[in-house]
Design a protein around this motif. Structure first.
Motif, PDB file in Angstrom:
ATOM      1  N   CYS A   1       0.775  -1.238   0.000  1.00  0.00           N
ATOM      2  CA  CYS A   1       0.000   0.000   0.000  1.00  0.00           C
ATOM      3  C   CYS A   1       0.808   1.291   0.000  1.00  0.00           C
ATOM      4  CB  CYS A   1      -0.931   0.016   1.212  1.00  0.00           C
ATOM      5  SG  CYS A   1      -2.135  -1.331   1.201  1.00  0.00           S
ATOM      6  N   VAL A   2       2.006   1.266   0.517  1.00  0.00           N
ATOM      7  CA  VAL A   2       2.781   2.502   0.661  1.00  0.00           C
ATOM      8  C   VAL A   2       3.851   2.541  -0.431  1.00  0.00           C
ATOM      9  CG1 VAL A   2       4.195   3.902   2.212  1.00  0.00           C
ATOM     10  CG2 VAL A   2       2.321   2.515   3.134  1.00  0.00           C
TER      11      VAL A   2
ATOM     12  N   SER B   1      -0.942   8.830   3.208  1.00  0.00           N
ATOM     13  CA  SER B   1      -2.000   9.545   2.493  1.00  0.00           C
ATOM     14  C   SER B   1      -3.327   8.854   2.803  1.00  0.00           C
ATOM     15  CB  SER B   1      -1.732   9.503   0.982  1.00  0.00           C
ATOM     16  OG  SER B   1      -1.929   8.183   0.487  1.00  0.00           O
ATOM     17  N   HIS B   2      -4.421   9.492   2.462  1.00  0.00           N
ATOM     18  CA  HIS B   2      -5.736   8.889   2.697  1.00  0.00           C
ATOM     19  C   HIS B   2      -5.866   7.583   1.924  1.00  0.00           C
ATOM     20  CE1 HIS B   2      -7.247  12.177   5.062  1.00  0.00           C
ATOM     21  NE2 HIS B   2      -6.886  13.052   4.137  1.00  0.00           N
ATOM     22  N   THR B   3      -5.344   7.550   0.715  1.00  0.00           N
ATOM     23  CA  THR B   3      -5.384   6.333  -0.104  1.00  0.00           C
ATOM     24  C   THR B   3      -4.571   5.223   0.532  1.00  0.00           C
ATOM     25  OG1 THR B   3      -5.613   7.702  -2.089  1.00  0.00           O
ATOM     26  CG2 THR B   3      -4.950   5.406  -2.412  1.00  0.00           C
ATOM     27  N   GLU B   4      -3.366   5.546   1.004  1.00  0.00           N
ATOM     28  CA  GLU B   4      -2.519   4.545   1.648  1.00  0.00           C
ATOM     29  C   GLU B   4      -3.152   4.037   2.930  1.00  0.00           C
ATOM     30  OE1 GLU B   4       1.885   6.097   0.215  1.00  0.00           O
ATOM     31  OE2 GLU B   4       0.944   7.004   1.983  1.00  0.00           O
ATOM     32  N   GLU B   5      -3.742   4.934   3.693  1.00  0.00           N
ATOM     33  CA  GLU B   5      -4.399   4.535   4.941  1.00  0.00           C
ATOM     34  C   GLU B   5      -5.574   3.607   4.654  1.00  0.00           C
ATOM     35  OE1 GLU B   5      -6.412   6.489   8.919  1.00  0.00           O
ATOM     36  OE2 GLU B   5      -5.362   7.782   7.516  1.00  0.00           O
TER      37      GLU B   5
END
Length: 85
Positions: A34-35, A43-47
């Motif tokens: 994810c990162v 980021s919100h996407t990574e979280e």
């Protein structure tokens, strides 16, 4: 401490170690997935990706545990019913 208690403590420590090892693997795998560019924060996407990743690991773990328990119960009932014939 008696021998039985020592064995219980040793088993508890082994279980705790296994849980910690599993948690580290999940963290590592989800981070790699994810990162893409590590920074000071996610980021919100990574979280969202890491949360989803962990949730899928947990769902898979629960599915496998339930499946193995069902198989064990099925085997137990097979062997139990064979003894009654």
């Amino acid at each position: 401490m008696d021998q039985r208690r020592q064995l219980e403590v040793q088993q508890a420590l082994q279980q705790q170690h296994a849980l910690m090892k599993n948690f580290a693997k999940i963290t590592h795998d989800c981070f790699l997935k994810c990162v893409t560019r590590p920074g000071k924060s996610l980021s919100h996407t990574e979280e969202a990706c890491t949360n989803n990743c962990v949730d899928r690991y947990r769902d898979t773990q629960m599915f496998l545990i339930e499946r193995l328990q069902a198989q064990a119960e099925n085997e137990k009932s097979k062997h139990g019913s064979q003894g009654l014939s």
